[in-house]
Design a protein around this motif. Sequence first.
Motif, mmCIF file in Angstrom:
data_model
loop_
_atom_site.group_PDB
_atom_site.id
_atom_site.type_symbol
_atom_site.label_atom_id
_atom_site.label_comp_id
_atom_site.label_asym_id
_atom_site.label_seq_id
_atom_site.Cartn_x
_atom_site.Cartn_y
_atom_site.Cartn_z
ATOM 1 N N LYS A 1 0.810 -1.221 0.000
ATOM 2 C CA LYS A 1 0.000 0.000 0.000
ATOM 3 C C LYS A 1 0.844 1.273 0.000
ATOM 4 C CE LYS A 1 -4.224 -1.736 2.177
ATOM 5 N NZ LYS A 1 -3.887 -3.172 2.234
ATOM 6 N N ARG A 2 2.042 1.170 0.532
ATOM 7 C CA ARG A 2 2.891 2.355 0.651
ATOM 8 C C ARG A 2 4.216 2.093 -0.071
ATOM 9 N NH1 ARG A 2 5.054 5.116 6.324
ATOM 10 N NH2 ARG A 2 5.904 7.007 5.391
ATOM 11 N N PRO A 3 4.353 2.589 -1.303
ATOM 12 C CA PRO A 3 5.556 2.286 -2.091
ATOM 13 C C PRO A 3 6.835 2.820 -1.460
ATOM 14 C CG PRO A 3 3.812 3.149 -3.485
ATOM 15 C CD PRO A 3 3.373 3.362 -2.068
ATOM 16 N N ARG A 4 7.920 2.106 -1.730
ATOM 17 C CA ARG A 4 9.244 2.540 -1.304
ATOM 18 C C ARG A 4 10.221 2.281 -2.448
ATOM 19 N NH1 ARG A 4 10.325 -0.389 3.621
ATOM 20 N NH2 ARG A 4 12.108 -1.498 2.765
ATOM 21 N N GLU A 5 11.208 3.080 -2.532
ATOM 22 C CA GLU A 5 12.171 3.013 -3.630
ATOM 23 C C GLU A 5 12.713 1.591 -3.827
ATOM 24 O OE1 GLU A 5 16.443 5.163 -4.853
ATOM 25 O OE2 GLU A 5 15.516 5.518 -2.894
ATOM 26 N N ASN A 6 12.695 1.147 -5.060
ATOM 27 C CA ASN A 6 13.287 -0.126 -5.494
ATOM 28 C C ASN A 6 12.555 -1.377 -5.004
ATOM 29 O OD1 ASN A 6 15.299 1.227 -6.896
ATOM 30 N ND2 ASN A 6 16.717 1.208 -5.158
ATOM 31 N N MET A 7 11.365 -1.201 -4.437
ATOM 32 C CA MET A 7 10.639 -2.361 -3.892
ATOM 33 C C MET A 7 9.394 -2.706 -4.711
ATOM 34 S SD MET A 7 12.680 -3.132 -1.530
ATOM 35 C CE MET A 7 11.781 -4.402 -0.652
ATOM 36 N N ILE A 8 9.392 -2.338 -5.986
ATOM 37 C CA ILE A 8 8.203 -2.530 -6.823
ATOM 38 C C ILE A 8 7.853 -4.001 -7.006
ATOM 39 C CG2 ILE A 8 9.561 -2.353 -8.973
ATOM 40 C CD1 ILE A 8 7.074 -0.998 -10.225
ATOM 41 N N THR B 1 4.266 -5.064 -5.409
ATOM 42 C CA THR B 1 3.227 -5.426 -6.368
ATOM 43 C C THR B 1 2.765 -6.864 -6.152
ATOM 44 O OG1 THR B 1 4.168 -3.892 -7.994
ATOM 45 C CG2 THR B 1 2.675 -5.576 -8.826
ATOM 46 N N ALA B 2 3.702 -7.771 -5.926
ATOM 47 C CA ALA B 2 3.347 -9.182 -5.721
ATOM 48 C C ALA B 2 2.534 -9.363 -4.444
ATOM 49 C CB ALA B 2 4.607 -10.042 -5.677
ATOM 50 N N LYS B 3 2.908 -8.667 -3.381
ATOM 51 C CA LYS B 3 2.177 -8.802 -2.124
ATOM 52 C C LYS B 3 0.801 -8.141 -2.201
ATOM 53 C CE LYS B 3 5.059 -11.100 0.572
ATOM 54 N NZ LYS B 3 4.737 -12.435 1.109
ATOM 55 N N ALA B 4 0.670 -7.085 -3.014
ATOM 56 C CA ALA B 4 -0.649 -6.490 -3.211
ATOM 57 C C ALA B 4 -1.582 -7.495 -3.877
ATOM 58 C CB ALA B 4 -0.535 -5.216 -4.055
ATOM 59 N N ALA B 5 -1.064 -8.238 -4.838
ATOM 60 C CA ALA B 5 -1.854 -9.287 -5.487
ATOM 61 C C ALA B 5 -2.230 -10.370 -4.480
ATOM 62 C CB ALA B 5 -1.074 -9.886 -6.654
ATOM 63 N N LEU B 6 -1.271 -10.767 -3.630
ATOM 64 C CA LEU B 6 -1.532 -11.779 -2.612
ATOM 65 C C LEU B 6 -2.639 -11.326 -1.656
ATOM 66 C CD1 LEU B 6 -0.732 -14.444 -1.158
ATOM 67 C CD2 LEU B 6 0.908 -13.077 0.166
ATOM 68 N N GLU B 7 -2.604 -10.068 -1.256
ATOM 69 C CA GLU B 7 -3.593 -9.577 -0.300
ATOM 70 C C GLU B 7 -4.999 -9.565 -0.910
ATOM 71 O OE1 GLU B 7 -2.419 -6.015 1.748
ATOM 72 O OE2 GLU B 7 -0.406 -6.777 2.154
ATOM 73 N N GLN B 8 -5.119 -9.212 -2.174
ATOM 74 C CA GLN B 8 -6.438 -9.234 -2.791
ATOM 75 C C GLN B 8 -6.927 -10.677 -2.990
ATOM 76 O OE1 GLN B 8 -8.240 -6.845 -2.758
ATOM 77 N NE2 GLN B 8 -9.849 -6.981 -4.297
ATOM 78 N N SER C 1 3.470 -6.603 7.729
ATOM 79 C CA SER C 1 4.477 -5.996 8.599
ATOM 80 C C SER C 1 5.145 -4.813 7.919
ATOM 81 C CB SER C 1 5.543 -7.029 8.964
ATOM 82 O OG SER C 1 6.287 -7.391 7.816
ATOM 83 N N GLY C 2 5.634 -3.910 8.768
ATOM 84 C CA GLY C 2 6.564 -2.905 8.295
ATOM 85 C C GLY C 2 7.956 -3.523 8.311
ATOM 86 N N ASN D 1 3.354 -2.353 12.246
ATOM 87 C CA ASN D 1 4.412 -1.456 11.785
ATOM 88 C C ASN D 1 4.723 -0.320 12.749
ATOM 89 O OD1 ASN D 1 2.420 0.533 11.418
ATOM 90 N ND2 ASN D 1 2.041 -0.100 9.307
ATOM 91 N N GLY D 2 4.216 -0.415 13.978
ATOM 92 C CA GLY D 2 4.533 0.608 14.973
ATOM 93 C C GLY D 2 3.974 1.973 14.665
ATOM 94 N N GLY D 3 2.999 2.038 13.744
ATOM 95 C CA GLY D 3 2.412 3.326 13.380
ATOM 96 C C GLY D 3 3.101 4.014 12.221
ATOM 97 N N MET D 4 4.085 3.339 11.610
ATOM 98 C CA MET D 4 4.779 3.948 10.454
ATOM 99 C C MET D 4 3.790 4.301 9.352
ATOM 100 S SD MET D 4 7.709 2.282 7.979
ATOM 101 C CE MET D 4 9.100 2.504 9.088
ATOM 102 N N SER D 5 2.794 3.437 9.184
ATOM 103 C CA SER D 5 1.738 3.688 8.214
ATOM 104 C C SER D 5 0.426 3.304 8.866
ATOM 105 C CB SER D 5 1.973 2.843 6.948
ATOM 106 O OG SER D 5 0.942 3.069 6.008
ATOM 107 N N MET D 6 -0.558 4.180 8.783
ATOM 108 C CA MET D 6 -1.825 3.935 9.453
ATOM 109 C C MET D 6 -2.933 3.840 8.427
ATOM 110 S SD MET D 6 -1.479 6.351 12.816
ATOM 111 C CE MET D 6 0.055 6.411 13.751
ATOM 112 N N TYR D 7 -3.601 2.673 8.396
ATOM 113 C CA TYR D 7 -4.705 2.485 7.444
ATOM 114 C C TYR D 7 -5.648 1.416 7.951
ATOM 115 C CZ TYR D 7 -1.378 -1.127 5.901
ATOM 116 O OH TYR D 7 -0.466 -2.160 5.848
#
Length: 251
Positions: free
Chosen positions: A148-155, A159-166, A187-188, A245-251
């Motif tokens: 849900k929250r992109p980070r450099e070089n982790m596409i 992307t694969a985990k987004a597919a897994l979650e759906q 996890s974060g 994730n300790g609040g790093m990302s909240m959703y």
Amino acid sequence: MTGTIGRVALVTGASSGIGAATAHLLASRGMRVVVNYLRNSGAAHEVVAGIEAAGGQAMAVQADVREAAAIASMVDQVQATWSGIDVLVHNALIPYAIKSFQDMTWEELGGKLNDEMHAAFAVTKAVLPAMAEQRWGRIIYIGTGLSKRPRENMIALGTAKAALEQFARYLAQELGPQGITVNIVASGPVEDTRLADEFDDAHKQRQVAATPLGRLAHPADVAQAVAFYASEDNAFMTGTTAAVNGGMSMY
């Protein structure tokens, strides 16, 4: 946790990190744990020995979760010893490229997507008949905040985990009437994992600074969320995502 005593839990990729922490915790709560591993037999058997030393029950079984025949063999071994599998924790990390989209080939991105989904598909197919027959089961997939929250070089991973979650949400909808819950633990950044070792200390410090609870997760933090989803206590949550994730990302 009364109802979990004697349940059989398969934890894929359980020789280290989140998988090992989860195996120890589920065993401490009375489950019989299958410690799946790909290559590191010594580490997997150490996890089993630690569980047994603490009074729990565990067995180590080698299988590449990208191969249906290997999964079928593993499930057969478990059934011969302990009957069916009640809980699946799909944690095995499928290799992926850490690089920008511009530097990435389709083989790298498409290969990660294919391997991620094929592993989840195959291992879930293998454990589902026993869960459906008894009309009780717990399926937990280990995801990541990167979906849900992109980070450099982790596409590739994100992307694969987004597919897994759906995929997990669709399963939750389909399998709910059969008494089977399907949830995701996202996890974060987690200390003491292979992914954590990819980044330098400066990168880790930036992550800590962005985390309200002031540290990165430990494997045991993730295992606690998994253990709840795997238990009888989770009677009415399915298709959900626990963000550890300790609040790093909240959703």
